[in-house]
Design an enzyme around this catalytic site. Structure first.
Site, PDB file in Angstrom:
ATOM      1  N   GLU A   9       0.843  -1.196   0.000  1.00  0.00           N
ATOM      2  CA  GLU A   9       0.000   0.000   0.000  1.00  0.00           C
ATOM      3  C   GLU A   9       0.880   1.249   0.000  1.00  0.00           C
ATOM      4  O   GLU A   9       2.006   1.230   0.509  1.00  0.00           O
ATOM      5  CB  GLU A   9      -0.907   0.011   1.239  1.00  0.00           C
ATOM      6  N   GLU A  39     -12.606  -2.232   2.214  1.00  0.00           N
ATOM      7  CA  GLU A  39     -13.227  -1.872   3.494  1.00  0.00           C
ATOM      8  C   GLU A  39     -14.355  -0.868   3.274  1.00  0.00           C
ATOM      9  O   GLU A  39     -14.385   0.213   3.864  1.00  0.00           O
ATOM     10  CB  GLU A  39     -12.183  -1.351   4.480  1.00  0.00           C
ATOM     11  N   GLU A  47      -6.080  -9.041   3.963  1.00  0.00           N
ATOM     12  CA  GLU A  47      -5.281  -8.309   4.966  1.00  0.00           C
ATOM     13  C   GLU A  47      -5.287  -9.134   6.237  1.00  0.00           C
ATOM     14  O   GLU A  47      -6.342  -9.474   6.767  1.00  0.00           O
ATOM     15  CB  GLU A  47      -5.850  -6.909   5.239  1.00  0.00           C
TER      16      GLU A  47
END
Length: 515
Positions: free
Chosen positions: A45, A193, A315
């Site tokens: 990321e 998310e 994740e």
């Protein structure tokens, strides 16, 4: 280390329930599920120095590089043989606009990373840099699409830019920017998310968004996309239930799940300075992912009995308070033997669920959370977690072998206990059986009697990773404290039985000869 032994090893909370040796019976003839390569996926990321200073330093850097990719990091990842890498986020993905990161470097827009520390980024690492890196590493790219602040058109154009052949506007723009042939981009995540930083949506609203976006995720040329829905956090099975019910109709190939081994989000604890209580609580939280996956599987098995939709834990890992003196928004932490044991026991659990779990991505690959690699200026080191992944590579694309484990348990609190040993077994394409064993007991060695349910063991060799102390870690400018070494604790008797002596807080992977 001063806190680690604040509680005596003899404390009642951490005594074993009984004193039996560990019994492991492996059932080779019951093996049927293949452990996917993608279980060993990585996550990169735009967060802290994962990208800038980690993967990428630019071609003009005085740090040795390969066309801008940091050479030492690239070579370490190449040696690890990573199968898939997720990018550009994470929460960052829903702030990312891909056209800011293409074309001549001098024309790219500078952005402020509002999710992670307010860092300014020059977008020198964009679509070409990521996809070319994946190609050089030989791994599949996994692109997270901006749903939170993006548009369907933006997403559709990006996929066409990356994967289309012919003479469309976007294919021609890619060629103008230096890439003649389209890339292969198999994995597309539609949002991240969505229940939180990706838009604070309800499951019902996100399901509608997914249906709309997925309509415009098109297969160009011979590229076939695997569409991944933004799934639940931890135990929220309702999110999974709603998404499977409302999306359905073959529009979704997979749904994600995020799970971190964190007991208290208000204060996550320190990476290298922890008590015995904190150690066992962390391992207990890590192992609870087994029940978490089972809960989501129950929903998926009910609504997808044909097992057409994969569960992707894209994740996972540990998450500690940042190292002193570092930017709180950059999530830089050290990695000890405790983290290595979280990694090994988590991978053991993922192996058990590979009939449904098709990918996992540890967070994250360089300099962030439970990283494989840490860098500081020109220095680079490999973490204990890196070595766990390297030792466990023997299980990739092998047949998972069910096993029966009988062992003591360590009491963590009134409601929780953990086994003293975690384990995985597999048989590779050449018929060779590999066994991984993790001693989760912080203080005691354990002896494991291994039975292969009819097969005789004629030889065993392997590696061990361990530290003198469970809070040991590899540090810059110092000799490695934790790295694989030859393991000499496996003994084969005349009858073909195998006995393995596991030192406290250690991980062993064995290659067996059998008949």
């Amino acid at each position: 280390m001063k806190k680690l032994f604040a509680l005596a090893a003899s404390a009642l909370a951490f005594t074993t329930v009984n004193a039996q040796d560990v019994q492991l019976t492996i059932h080779p003839e019951q093996g049927k599920d293949i452990i996917p390569n993608e279980i060993y996926g990585q996550f990169s990321e735009h967060l802290g120095s994962c990208i800038y200073g980690g993967l990428w330093v630019g071609p003009d850097s005085d740090i040795p590089n390969i066309n801008g990719y940091r050479k030492d990091v690239f070579e370490a990842l190449k040696d690890l043989d990573i199968p898939v890498m997720r990018w550009p986020g994470g929460c960052f993905a829903d702030d990312y606009h891909w056209m800011d990161g293409i074309g001549p470097q001098e024309n790219r827009r500078t952005l402020v990373n509002n999710n992670w520390g307010g860092t300014e980024e020059d977008n020198s690492f964009g679509t070409h840099e990521f996809l070319n890196l994946c190609e050089m590493l030989g791994c599949e790219p996994y692109i997270s699409i901006n749903v939170g602040s993006g548009t369907v058109e933006e997403m559709s154009n990006w996929i066409e830019y990356m994967t289309a052949d012919g003479n469309s506007t976007w294919a021609k723009l890619r060629r103008k920017n230096g890439r003649e042939k389209p890339w292969k981009v198999k994995y597309i995540g539609i949002g991240n998310e969505a229940w939180g930083c990706g838009g604070n949506m309800t499951a019902e609203y996100y399901s509608d968004q997914f249906r709309k976006y997925s309509t415009y995720v098109r297969n160009h040329a011979d590229n076939k996309v695997y569409k991944i829905a933004s799934g639940a956090s931890d135990w929220d099975t309702r999110w999974t239930d709603v998404c499977l019910k409302n999306i359905g109709d073959g529009k979704m190939n997979g749904i994600s799940l995020h799970y971190y081994s964190v007991r208290n989000w208000d204060y996550k604890g320190k990476a290298t300075d922890f008590t015995q209580q904190e150690y066992y609580e962390t391992l207990s939280r890590a192992i609870q992912i087994d029940k978490c996956i089972k809960n989501h599987r129950e929903v998926m098995d009910r609504l997808d009995p044909g097992n057409k939709i994969g569960l992707l834990v894209d994740e996972w890992g540990t998450w500690w308070e940042v190292e002193p003196g570092t930017n709180p928004g950059h999530l830089f932490q050290q990695c000890t033997m405790r983290d290595a044991l979280v990694a090994s026991s988590s991978l053991d659990i993922f192996h058990k669920h590979t009939s449904r779990v098709k990918m996992t991505n540890i967070a994250q690959v360089v300099n962030v959370l439970q990283a494989m690699i840490l860098t500081r200026g020109k220095e680079m080191l490999l973490t204990p977690t890196y070595y766990i992944f390297k030792m466990y590579n023997v299980h990739r694309e092998a047949t998972f072998l069910p096993a029966t484990l009988t062992c003591d348990r360590i009491v963590v609190n009134e409601e929780e206990s953990i086994p003293v040993v975690s384990t995985s077994s597999s048989r590779d394409k050449n018929g060779v059986i590999h066994v991984s064993l993790s001693n989760l007991d912080m203080n005691k060695d354990h002896v494991v009697a291994v039975n292969l349910d009819g097969l005789k063991v004629t030889g065993a060799e392997g590696e061990i990773i361990n530290g003198k102390n469970v809070d040991d870690y590899n540090d810059f400018g110092k000799a490695e404290l934790i790295a694989p070494k030859t393991f000499n604790g496996a003994k084969v008797d005349k009858k073909g039985g195998l006995t393995v002596t596991l030192p406290a807080h250690s991980v062993v992977t064995l290659t067996l000869k059998t008949k």
